[in-house]
Scaffold this motif. Structure first.
Motif, PDB file in Angstrom:
ATOM      1  N   LYS A 138       1.343   5.408   0.627  1.00 26.97           N
ATOM      2  CA  LYS A 138       0.919   6.623   1.314  1.00 26.97           C
ATOM      3  C   LYS A 138       1.689   7.799   0.712  1.00 26.97           C
ATOM      4  O   LYS A 138       2.907   7.862   0.877  1.00 26.97           O
ATOM      5  N   VAL A 165       1.448   2.386  -8.614  1.00 29.20           N
ATOM      6  CA  VAL A 165       0.977   3.568  -7.886  1.00 29.20           C
ATOM      7  C   VAL A 165       0.587   4.607  -8.929  1.00 29.20           C
ATOM      8  O   VAL A 165       1.424   4.985  -9.756  1.00 29.20           O
ATOM      9  N   SER A 208      -1.984   7.394  -1.604  1.00 31.96           N
ATOM     10  CA  SER A 208      -2.369   6.364  -2.575  1.00 31.96           C
ATOM     11  C   SER A 208      -2.162   6.825  -4.014  1.00 31.96           C
ATOM     12  O   SER A 208      -2.047   5.989  -4.903  1.00 31.96           O
ATOM     13  N   TYR A 231       0.851  -1.190   0.000  1.00 31.24           N
ATOM     14  CA  TYR A 231       0.000   0.000   0.000  1.00 31.24           C
ATOM     15  C   TYR A 231       0.889   1.244   0.000  1.00 31.24           C
ATOM     16  O   TYR A 231       1.976   1.245   0.594  1.00 31.24           O
TER      17      TYR A 231
END
Length: 1702
Positions: free
Chosen positions: A556, A645, A558, A554
């Motif tokens: 950060k 991403v 996103s 994931y």
């Protein structure tokens, strides 16, 4: 006249009353008065009974109307008899009263006479008993005198002294009895005298007795008559009940018949429905069977198809194998042929003398080039086919659109052709521009998103222009418009776009087919490698039998978003990638989107393997080169697969908006100037230049004069406004196109004109007039309708003045993130409605124009009101409100004004003056008075909205004598000023003077205005909180107030509380209460404990005081309830009732306080954790432990199964994994379901419960609780046996004690034994010491100095090793010992004190006296044994105590102190009471005669132990003995057993009588006789003497002979086999019989082990002298292996039965 029932009731009541009064006349007077009152009461009762009887008759009569003639006749006869009975004259009331009084008095007199007679009889009985006692004492005295004389003669001094003492006692008793006799005689005489007096009195009233009998007979007759009457009544009631029963039965039969009919009908219906249902069910079942058959057929067909597919697959596999073999052979052949050709070519080249390698290489390259050329041609063909097919589809869609058009092609003419050419040219230009821009990217897979978006926008703009051209004449349908819009978004040749390439690139590739073929091959190779890479590297993550299907990493943030960038600048963003998978993972950077490589750079340091939850940072740098928005992604490759991403770069742009699209100026008079503003806001980062101008179709150029009605004017106004038909590139064109577009959107497949569109807008604006326009607009329009009725006059564009215009700011610059205010002016010139359209244009081509409209109404009246809306805001009822209304005039002459208000509101509103004159070009003021009444909602009607409470009143101003009017509106919101108090009455009930009672009231503001309030004039015993009853209530707010009442004395309170509002309105609250002064009081009503640690105790003391010493209410207040009786002076009891689950103890809880005294009360607070909370925590901990254990077991199983799976194929591996996963889940579920305990099943002494309690105690954060304890008060002393049951207490005298109990976490806790604060030593034997070690820990952050409370110095507990200091977190042991000295439970509390808190340890122990039960009490006789033989005996010892006993068996013969004890005086010299040594004859060998097994061990509580005693003598002796002691714990002698035994050389013995020898044998050892001598019987031993004493008791009746016995026995032994029996005989029998002796068995024979008793009885002969004992000697001979002779001495003695026992 009083009825018979009254007489009976009164008689029974008077008969039951029993009391004794001395004077009869006084009694008669009182009884007469009492009788009169009773007579009145019974008279009322008789009337009530008669009414009930009459009602019963009526009811029964109604119930039995349909019964029959027989019942009627019987009823009439019974009623006739009853009437005859009622006609009997009853006794008069006064006579009856006198009879009852007389009866009671005579009965009391008889009772007194009986009491006196009973007293005389008792006295006579006492006298006779006393006289009998005197006679007995006299006889005993005579007998004692005779005995004294006899003993004096005998000289027995001891007996003489005893008899003389007895004589003195008897004399004293005799004198006392005589005195008692004298007193009884006196009492008897007095009682007899009183009895005679009472008999005399009875004689006086003999006549009254006779009269009473006569009266009683009369009453008895009356009672019998009354009984007859009752019987008749019962018969009547029975007949009526019987009739009722018959009617009920008849109704029940009818109901039953009706029910049966209904039931029968229901059954028939059910049967009929069942038949129908069966029919339908059969059909349904047939359909289901048919459906199932079809499905089965389908299934069979499907299976056949599958079988055929499998067979075809098998045949295809076989054929493929054959083809592969053929192909391989062919390939080998071709290779062989090529090799052969190459060999031939080599030979030919060599033959020619050329370069072999070069020629062969050139030949191969030529072949490859030919192949690539052929492949390129095939790809070109396929692409051309696709392009052509796309063009054909495009043409087909255009033809379809042309066919569906509803408008004619002739009107459009050449414009359409021109439009099509223009559109085609623009599309080609855009495609060329886009392709040129993207030509720089060599391997770009798709177009840039920014290019696509810009293309879409520009295509849309071109579509808008073409839409304007198409809508100049007619409008098309909405469906065709949507289809055209969809088509126009795409380019002319969409086939090129779908392949994502540009024209230049295609042309180059057409020129270079070799390069194209190379790229295609490389792409195919790359795809294959990627597939191999993925199949080889990617693997699924399976952790805990679960596969990770979500994203493994994931980001950060996103999305990486660069907003509002500038070209040439450098921007950097940092992102964090987090491993969200289940295990260790790693990733690498693959790259970014192709079209982002020129602008984006990534700084990434590979972190290597990352654990779950770890993260790493990546820096993204953006250097923009072009000012366009681009989107793409940053791609990564992880162990579990690829992820990306998203990346977005947004260029600066303008985002423009208006705050409103319609400006409504309202209604204004001609000549005014009104200004409004509109805000233009830019929320984007790019500024632009704007320009505001009027729209091309502005309606201000076409309007009507004031001589027309507004409705017609609006129609004309919009119908004359038709836009021009032209095509231009000016800025106005988009606005026209927008209008046409709106028209097309709202059309419904019918031609739509601009006039119809404008008419719809006008109707919409008029229909929304209530919201869009003000009330003044409607009023002005109504005035114009009534005053003007002329036709329309159309004005030209040059003559029409501009009424709505722009302000100073018409153009300018709007910056980023800013706003601009635009001013719009309205200058009314001509009466009527005005509308203007404005458009805002922007220099930025990406910004679309914004439009807004302005409307207004112009009126032409010489008088106007500057403020046509008079807003009085919020008004209250019954309050006066005033306002000044200014009216202005533009006329050049004086005008008369008359003001009119609606008649409905004349009571509430007034204008002063009602008529006035306004000067030329001046102003006039009118005073408005508004006083709303409560009847306003009814009076106002439609002008008042009851829901919103809004009042809108139109006021008309008439101007002179003309019909012109000026209207203005008065607005007001009318609300009430009420304050509601709920409840309106409060009853505090009973309240003691030592406490306060609180009641809650809700004060509600019914108004929509805030109101101040305050309770004023409060009495001293009332308090109101919060803020002392003062405050402000917001609109419609409710506030809860606490009314606190504290009585200051015992009385009844009734008062009113007044609440005043800010406008001086008063609201009353009625209150009632009863003040109570309890007999007792508490010294403190509130106890605030200090912060107490868990399981510690805090104590507070208070007193219960009894200050009630006098009932005089003048000197001091006395205890009473309200105005009730004063509590009695005396001992007063109390009882404290502690609520359940309250950690508070009151000691003593029950007690009695004397007047003027006080009693000490001790209140203890011991906070503990709630039991339910501890159980829940214990269950949670057990569940977590069970889940952890299940997880560990599951992992172990998975590991084992994974090891087994390594040798299985992939298909079996997957199936087995699934089975393992399912099995693990089932196992975990079953484990959790089976092992999860219930909180109720946990025991407080379990380890889980203790661990949870320790955990909660360590994590306790403190608590604060309040408790109220009731103290009940009752007058009187509490009986110790019955408790407080014999006292009655009033609940109103209850006292209340409030406790504030804060609890905190302890600073010191017990760390050992799961945190138990109880030290239980259990059962410990008395005199023994046990030690226990308790570990205490400091859980506070401070260093603690410990102090200990003092234990009982005489108690069994002792702190052996105290702890003085504890560091934070330190643990130290505390040693406590327990040594009980009594057989009981011991309990003490040890307080471990710190500076703030204390830890209380409960120390308990049970001192147990070791108790055992032995099967042998004192003596264990081993009997007779042959010397040098052994015999054993067994006895049992049982442990009856509650602890395990450690024992040891000790013999005195083996004692270490026996030598010292033998130095004392021999035991046969001392008396039997002084003998302490029980050790007798011992063996010569030195071995112990007696031995025991086992000698030591332990006996568990409640169990028993068997012991075996062995007797083994080594020589003959009759005095073998020893003492066996049972010693517990090595200290205490619990039981003593005397062991006895005898040894003989010969197998016979004689036992009995009194021993005449010494039990200590001589130290001289005599040699035993030889066996030959023994056999021959030549040995002459002296005969052994045995004394047999027989005592005959003289004076018994019947006489009983004296008895004694001798035992003769034979020893059981294996020796002496020759002589198995023993013979015995007793000589001198005649002499014995002569002396009175009787022998039961003189001679006999004994077998081995047999014992026989020889009974001897004796009766003194006639010549026997009692003072001379009889002695007779006889010989007893025993014959066994030897002959033994015993000399038996028979001694006879006579003993008196009355002889004193010594």
């Amino acid at each position: 006249m009083i009825s018979m029932e009254d007489m009976e009731t009164s008689y029974s009541e008077e008969e039951d009353q029993k009391s004794s009064l001395p004077f009869l006349e006084k009694k008669e007077k009182e009884d007469k008065a009492h009788g009169f009152s009773n007579g009145e009461e019974h008279w009322e009762e008789s009337e009530l009974e008669e009414e009930l009887a009459g009602g019963g008759k009526m009811g029964s009569k109604d119930a039995s109307e349909g019964g029959g003639d027989q019942s009627d006749s019987s009823m009439e006869s019974l009623e006739h008899c009853l009437g005859d009975i009622n006609n009997i004259q009853s006794m008069k009331s006064l006579d009856r009263i006198c009879v009852l009084a007389l009866q009671r008095n005579l009965k009391e007199l008889n009772d007194i006479a009986r009491e006196k007679a009973l007293a005389v009889q008792k006295a006579r009985d006492k006298l006779s008993t006393c006289q009998l006692q005197i006679k007995m004492l006299a006889k005993q005295l005579e007998r004692v005198d005779i005995e004294i004389e006899r003993e004096e003669e005998a000289g027995n001094v001891a007996a003489l002294a005893r008899l003389r003492a007895m004589r003195r006692r008897l004399c004293t008793e005799l004198e006392n009895e005589k005195d008692f006799e004298f007193q009884i005689v006196l009492t008897l005489k007095e009682n007899m005298l009183e009895m005679w007096q009472m008999e005399t009195e009875q004689g006086k009233y003999e006549i009254l007795h006779e009269q009473l009998k006569k009266y009683e007979e009369e009453l008895e007759m009356q009672y019998q008559e009354r009984a007859k009457a009752r019987i008749w009544k019962e018969k009547i009631a029975a007949l009526q009940a019987e009739e009722n029963q018959r009617s009920r039965e008849k109704k029940e039969e009818e109901a039953q018949k009706e029910y049966e009919g209904k039931h029968k009908k229901m059954l028939e219906d059910a049967e009929r429905n069942h038949k129908k249902a069966v029919c339908f069910l059969r059909k349904s079942m047939a359909r289901i069977h048919e459906k199932n058959a079809k499905e089965e057929v389908k299934t069979q067909e499907h299976m056949e198809r599958r079988i055929q597919a499998v067979l075809s697959l098998k045949t295809s596999i076989t054929s493929n194998r054959e083809k592969l073999r053929t192909l391989q052979v062919w390939n080998k052949a071709m290779a062989f042929e090529a090799k052969k050709q190459e060999t031939q070519m080599r030979e030919a080249i060599l033959a020619k003398g050329g370069n072999v390698a070069k020629e062969i290489f050139l030949h191969k390259r030529l072949l490859e080039h030919e192949k690539e050329k052929q492949a390129h041609r095939e790809r070109q063909k396929s692409r051309k086919i696709e392009i052509v097919s796309q063009i054909l589809r495009e043409k087909a869609s255009i033809c379809k659109r042309k066919k569906g058009q509803s408008c004619t092609k002739a009107i459009k003419g050449g414009g359409k052709l021109e439009d099509s050419l223009l559109w085609r040219m623009k599309t080609w230009q855009y495609i060329e521009k886009t392709c040129k821009r993207s030509a720089g990217a060599r391997a770009q897979p798709r177009c840039s998103p920014s290019a696509c978006s810009s293309a879409g926008e520009r295509t849309a703009s071109v579509g808008e222009i073409s839409g304007e051209m198409a809508h100049d004449v007619l409008c098309e349908s909405g469906e065709d418009e949507e289809e055209r819009d969809k088509t126009l978004v795409e380019p002319e040749f969409p086939g090129l776009w779908s392949q994502e390439c540009d024209l230049n690139k295609i042309s180059k590739e057409e020129m270079e087919p070799k390069q194209l073929a190379t790229r295609v091959e490389k792409k195919e190779i790359l795809e294959k490698k990627m597939e191999e890479f993925q199949s080889g590297i990617f693997r699924k993550q399976i952790v805990s039998a679960r596969e990770c299907k979500r994203r493994t990493f994931y980001s950060k943030p996103s999305c990486i978003h660069f907003k509002d960038f500038d070209v040439g600048e450098i921007y950097k963003k940092k992102i964090v990638l987090i491993n969200a998978s289940y295990s260790v993972n790693f990733f690498r950077l693959v790259g970014i989107s192709e079209w982002l490589k020129d602008f984006i750079s990534i700084h990434f340091d590979p972190p290597g393997k990352m654990s779950s939850g770890m993260s790493c940072e990546i820096v993204v740098t953006f250097k923009p080169m072009i000012n366009e928005t681009v989107e793409g992604e940053v791609m990564f490759m992880a162990q579990t697969g690829p992820f990306s991403v998203p990346l977005k770069c947004t260029a600066k742009r303008c985002i423009l908006a208006l705050d409103k699209e319609l400006i409504d100026f309202g209604s204004h008079v001609v000549g005014e100037t009104i200004s409004r503003t509109i805000n233009l806001t830019n929320s984007g980062a790019l500024g632009t230049r704007f320009k505001v101008q009027t729209s091309a179709g502005d309606s201000s150029k076409c309007r009507a004069t004031a001589k027309s009605s507004p409705g017609r004017m609006v129609t004309r106004h919009f119908s004359g406004c038709v836009p021009e038909k032209k095509v231009s590139n000016s800025l106005v064109t988009p606005v026209v196109e927008k209008k046409d577009q709106i028209c097309a959107d709202h059309g419904e497949e019918t031609p739509c004109s601009a006039a119809q569109e404008e008419q719809q807008r006008a109707e919409t604006s008029l229909s929304g007039g209530s919201t869009g326009l003000g009330q003044d607009v409607l009023n002005s329009r109504a005035a114009l309708d009534t005053g003007n009725a002329h036709n329309l006059v159309e004005l030209s564009a040059e003559e029409t003045p501009v009424e709505i215009m722009l302000g100073k700011v018409t153009e300018g610059e709007i910056g980023p993130f800013s706003s601009v205010k635009l001013q719009i002016l309205f200058v009314p010139a001509i009466p009527g409605d005005v509308r203007a359209e404005f458009v805002i244009m922007f220099d930025n081509p990406d910004c679309k124009p914004l439009c807004f409209s302005a409307i207004g109404v112009s009126i032409d009246v010489p008088v106007w009101v500057p403020n046509p809306n008079i807003d009085l805001k919020i008004c209250m009822y019954d309050r006066l409100y005033q306002d000044c209304i200014v009216i202005r005039s533009r006329a050049k002459a004086t005008l008369r004004l008359k003001f009119e208000i609606r008649k409905e509101l004349s009571k509430h509103m007034e204008l002063l003056p009602k008529t006035g004159y306004i000067q030329a070009q001046s102003s006039f003021s009118v005073q408005l008075k508004f006083l709303p009444r409560h009847s306003l909602p009814e009076d106002a009607g439609s002008y008042f909205n009851e829901e919103t409470r809004i009042l809108e009143v139109p006021v008309t101003t008439l101007i002179g004598e003309t019909a012109k009017k000026v209207n203005f509106t008065v607005h007001a919101i009318v609300t009430t000023s009420d304050l509601e108090i709920s409840p309106a009455r409060i009853n505090f009930g009973y309240c003691t003077i030592y406490e306060a009672v609180q009641a809650n009231v809700k004060l509600t503001n019914k108004s929509i205005l805030p109101q101040e309030f305050g309770f004023v004039g409060l009495p001293e015993f009332v308090e109101i909180q919060p803020n002392d009853g003062l405050g402000i209530l917001l609109p419609l707010e409710s506030l809860t107030l606490d009314i606190i009442f504290k009585a200051n004395k015992a009385k009844e309170y009734s008062f009113e509380l007044t609440c005043k509002s800010e406008i001086n309105r008063q609201f009353k609250l009625s209150c009632r209460a009863v003040g109570v002064h309890p007999p007792l009081e508490l010294s403190h009503s509130l106890v605030q404990f200090a912060a107490t640690a868990l399981n510690s105790v805090s104590t507070a003391t208070l007193y219960v005081i009894n200050s009630h010493v006098s009932v005089n209410p003048v000197t001091h207040p006395v205890p009473r309830i309200g105005k009730g009786e004063v509590a009695p002076v005396g001992p007063t009891s109390f009882e404290f009732r502690v609520p359940e689950a309250c950690p508070v103890t009151v000691t003593p809880s029950v007690g009695t306080v004397l007047p003027g005294k006080k009693s000490l009360i001790e209140v203890s607070f011991r906070p503990t954790l709630p039991d339910q909370q501890i159980r829940e925590e214990a269950v949670r901990r057990l569940c977590r432990a069970a889940a952890a254990g299940a997880e560990i077991q599951k992992r172990k199983k998975d590991e084992k199964k994974e090891g087994k799976k390594s040798s299985i194929s992939m298909s079996r591996q997957q199936s087995s994994r699934q089975l393992v996963r399912d099995g693990g889940n089932k196992y975990l579920t079953s484990l959790n379901s089976s092992e999860q305990p219930k909180s109720e099943e946990l025991k407080p002494d379990s380890d889980a419960y203790m661990a949870a309690q320790a955990f909660l105690m360590r994590n306790f954060r403190g608590s604060f609780e309040k408790y109220i304890i009731s103290c009940f008060v009752a007058s009187g002393r509490i009986d110790e046996r019955k408790g407080s049951e014999n006292l009655s207490c009033s609940p109103y005298n209850t006292l209340y004690l409030e406790l504030h109990c804060p609890a905190v976490a302890p600073a010191v806790v017990v760390a050992s034994d799961n945190g138990k604060n109880t030290v239980d030593f259990g059962d410990v034997a008395i005199g023994h010491r046990m030690m226990k070690r308790i570990t205490i820990q400091n859980i506070s952050p401070e260093k603690l100095e410990l102090r200990f409370s003092v234990l009982n110095p005489n108690g069994p507990f002792l702190v052996v090793r105290p702890v003085e200091m504890l560091e934070p977190g330190e643990s130290k042991p505390l040693v406590i010992s327990f040594c009980p000295n009594e057989n009981k439970w011991f309990f003490e509390m040890l307080d471990v004190r710190t500076a703030k808190t204390s830890l209380t340890l409960s120390i308990t122990g049970h001192g147990v006296m070791p108790s055992i039960v032995c099967s042998v009490e004192e003596i264990l006789n081993m009997g007779y044994v042959i010397a040098r033989e052994k015999v054993t005996s067994t006895f049992k010892i049982q442990n009856t105590s509650m602890l395990t006993l450690r024992y040891s068996m000790q013999l005195d013969s083996l004692s270490s102190t026996r030598d010292k004890d033998q130095q004392r005086i021999p035991s046969f010299i001392m008396s039997s009471l002084q003998r302490t040594e029980f050790v007798g004859t011992q063996n010569y060998s030195g071995l112990s005669v007696f031995s025991i097994f086992p000698t030591e061990g332990e006996i568990v509580a409640g169990k028993s132990q068997d012991f075996t005693v062995t007797f083994s003598p080594d020589h003959e002796s009759l005095y073998y003995s020893d003492c066996l002691k049972v010693v517990l714990f090595g200290k205490e002698i619990a039981h003593v057993i005397r062991l006895k035994g005898a040894a003989r050389e010969h197998p016979m013995f004689v036992e009995g009588g009194v021993p005449l020898d010494v039990p200590i044998e001589s130290l001289a050892v005599t040699s035993p006789p030889s066996s030959q001598e023994a056999l021959n019987g030549e040995l002459q031993e002296p005969a052994k003497s045995i004394l047999l004493v027989l005592e005959y008791i003289e004076g018994e009746s019947p006489p009983v002979p004296a008895r004694a016995e001798l035992k003769v026995g034979s020893i059981q032994t294996a020796q002496f086999a020759s002589k198995k029996s023993v013979e015995f005989s007793l000589e001198s029998l005649p002499l014995l019989q002569q002396k009175g002796f009787t022998i039961e068995a003189v001679k006999g024979t004994l077998e081995r082990g047999q014992v026989k008793c020889i009974g001897v009885s004796w009766v003194p002969p006639a010549d026997f002298r009692p003072d001379d004992p009889l002695l007779v000697t006889a010989l007893l001979t025993l014959k066994g292996d030897i002959k033994e002779t015993y000399q038996i001495l028979f001694m006879g003695k006579v003993v008196s039965a009355y002889a004193p026992t010594k």
